[in-house]
Design an enzyme around this catalytic site. Structure first.
Site, PDB file in Angstrom:
ATOM      1  N   ASP A 199       0.831  -1.290   0.100  1.00 23.10           N
ATOM      2  CA  ASP A 199      -0.032  -0.010  -0.132  1.00 23.10           C
ATOM      3  C   ASP A 199       0.919   1.173  -0.131  1.00 23.10           C
ATOM      4  O   ASP A 199       0.264   2.548   0.210  1.00 23.10           O
ATOM      5  CB  ASP A 199      -0.869  -0.069   1.049  1.00 23.10           C
ATOM      6  CG  ASP A 199      -0.221   0.044   2.286  1.00 23.10           C
ATOM      7  OD1 ASP A 199       1.080  -0.016   2.521  1.00 23.10           O
ATOM      8  OD2 ASP A 199      -0.900   0.280   3.510  1.00 23.10           O
TER       9      ASP A 199
ATOM     10  N   HIS B  30      16.641  28.048   0.961  1.00 22.20           N
ATOM     11  CA  HIS B  30      15.748  29.197   0.086  1.00 22.20           C
ATOM     12  C   HIS B  30      15.834  30.681   0.686  1.00 22.20           C
ATOM     13  O   HIS B  30      16.097  31.654   0.405  1.00 22.20           O
ATOM     14  CB  HIS B  30      14.462  28.776  -0.182  1.00 22.20           C
ATOM     15  CG  HIS B  30      13.868  29.779  -1.264  1.00 22.20           C
ATOM     16  ND1 HIS B  30      14.223  29.965  -2.342  1.00 22.20           N
ATOM     17  CD2 HIS B  30      12.444  30.349  -0.898  1.00 22.20           C
ATOM     18  CE1 HIS B  30      13.337  30.934  -2.999  1.00 22.20           C
ATOM     19  NE2 HIS B  30      12.439  31.262  -2.042  1.00 22.20           N
TER      20      HIS B  30
ATOM     21  N   LYS C 259      11.232  41.991 -10.854  1.00 21.54           N
ATOM     22  CA  LYS C 259      10.188  41.206 -11.745  1.00 21.54           C
ATOM     23  C   LYS C 259       9.029  41.082 -10.811  1.00 21.54           C
ATOM     24  O   LYS C 259       9.165  41.417  -9.697  1.00 21.54           O
ATOM     25  CB  LYS C 259      10.627  39.947 -12.139  1.00 21.54           C
ATOM     26  CG  LYS C 259      10.734  39.028 -10.795  1.00 21.54           C
ATOM     27  CD  LYS C 259      11.243  37.422 -11.385  1.00 21.54           C
ATOM     28  CE  LYS C 259      10.657  36.420 -10.303  1.00 21.54           C
ATOM     29  NZ  LYS C 259      11.386  36.437  -9.140  1.00 21.54           N
TER      30      LYS C 259
ATOM     31  N   ARG D 220       5.680  38.580  -9.939  1.00 20.12           N
ATOM     32  CA  ARG D 220       5.261  37.116 -10.112  1.00 20.12           C
ATOM     33  C   ARG D 220       3.742  37.037  -9.826  1.00 20.12           C
ATOM     34  O   ARG D 220       3.358  37.067  -8.719  1.00 20.12           O
ATOM     35  CB  ARG D 220       6.151  36.118  -8.924  1.00 20.12           C
ATOM     36  CG  ARG D 220       5.913  34.745  -9.477  1.00 20.12           C
ATOM     37  CD  ARG D 220       6.528  33.798  -8.302  1.00 20.12           C
ATOM     38  NE  ARG D 220       7.910  33.811  -8.454  1.00 20.12           N
ATOM     39  CZ  ARG D 220       8.743  33.181  -8.874  1.00 20.12           C
ATOM     40  NH1 ARG D 220       7.929  32.161 -10.074  1.00 20.12           N
ATOM     41  NH2 ARG D 220       9.964  33.066  -9.077  1.00 20.12           N
TER      42      ARG D 220
ATOM     43  N   THR E 238      11.556  31.860 -14.607  1.00 28.44           N
ATOM     44  CA  THR E 238      12.359  33.105 -13.953  1.00 28.44           C
ATOM     45  C   THR E 238      13.742  33.117 -14.802  1.00 28.44           C
ATOM     46  O   THR E 238      13.909  34.172 -15.732  1.00 28.44           O
ATOM     47  CB  THR E 238      12.495  32.983 -12.799  1.00 28.44           C
ATOM     48  OG1 THR E 238      11.359  33.143 -12.099  1.00 28.44           O
ATOM     49  CG2 THR E 238      13.359  34.265 -12.047  1.00 28.44           C
TER      50      THR E 238
END
Length: 317
Positions: free
Chosen positions: A43, A136, A198, A200, A232
């Protein structure tokens, strides 16, 4: 092969996300990977068996939470639990790529902070330390109550471009959030920096607005931490050429490269994309434009220094 490392209490294990990198790390340390098997019930439940004694050992588990993200995260959590119950002295997570890091804040109402949730899961499972690479958002370190060694990919990427002896270089950040990273590379290459301004409109969709900095006739190096769909970075490269750049290189630490990324890179103005092997690049994502650099020596040295209780900060330079 008998371990060449002087302390046999150091053990390195890998799960399924990046076994090749783990082998390189173990080779740098001078040891071999520990024996464990990762399997699944019918499973889909993850089952892990550690095939050697780790009682009293300092264990390092190499596992990025790259695609399939949730599968690799569950493997890691179950491995931590297995190590804890097998009486490991310490459980050190080596996570070159930290998944869910892009969900590090509430950008809109009723959003989760998944990066914090993942930190809680890892810590609650029983990890004692984490070694990671180019988060990040650096503030994710504060989501943990255990020590975090946050290694940097910029020195490795910068060395590659230093060896190329490029002329009239400008280091360009593809957004405002990456300016600190671009500045670090620019300082190493003794080059000015530029910024792509930029907007987004929604995730994985970027619209180039303005270019800040003098790029006329220069060789531009775009630097980012993550390249996902490559929207990007390729839009930025095309915009740089349209605004007078002589040629464009790009680099990142974490090559997620999902969806149309490879096609976009191959069709873009990017001359070369330099990446690290924090995430493995499967055969179908290979490209003549892509150059992969190994982070194994960096991570291997960090593991040795942590194990020997030496400073890790020297690796940031």
């Amino acid at each position: 092969m008998t371990s060449r490392y002087k302390d046999p209490s150091l053990k390195v294990f890998t799960l399924n996300s990046n076994p090749k990198l783990a082998e390189e790390i173990a080779a740098h340390i001078g040891t071999t990977l520990g024996e464990c098997t990762v399997s699944s019930f019918s499973d889909g439940e993850v089952q892990i068996n550690i095939e050697e004694s780790i009682r009293g050992s300092e264990v390092y588990v190499v596992q990025s939470t790259s695609a399939p993200v949730n599968q690799h995260l569950m493997e890691l959590l179950i491995m931590i639990d297995a190590l804890k119950r097998a009486s490991a002295k310490s459980i050190n997570i080596v996570m070159p790529y930290y998944g869910y890091a892009r969900q590090d804040r509430k950008a809109r109402s009723r959003e989760p902070i998944a990066a914090k949730l993942v930190a809680d899961l890892i810590e609650t499972a029983g990890a004692d330390r984490m070694i990671t690479l180019d988060l990040h958002a650096p503030q994710i370190q504060g989501f943990f109550n255990i020590p975090i060694d946050h290694l940097q990919g910029v020195p490795i990427l910068s060395s590659h471009f230093e060896d190329k002896n490029l002329e009239d270089v400008i280091v360009v950040s593809p957004d405002h959030g990456g300016v600190t990273r671009a500045r670090k590379m620019a300082d190493r290459l003794k080059a000015p920096i530029g910024i792509i301004d930029k907007r987004r409109p929604r995730p994985n969709v970027a619209e180039i607005m303005n270019i800040i900095g003098n790029i006329e006739g220069k060789t531009a190096i775009l630097i980012d931490d993550i390249i996902d769909t490559a929207g990007t970075i390729t839009l930025a490269a095309n915009a740089l050429i349209e605004n007078g750049a002589k040629e464009v290189y790009a680099c990142c630490t974490h090559p997620v490269l999902s969806g149309p990324a490879i096609e976009r890179i191959n069709n873009s103005q990017i001359k070369e994309l330099v990446i690290s092997n924090s995430i493995p690049l499967p055969e179908e994502k290979q490209s003549n434009k892509i150059t992969a650099l190994s982070v194994a020596p960096l991570i291997g040295e960090a593991i040795i220094r942590v194990h020997e209780m030496k400073s890790v900060s020297v690796l940031f330079d």
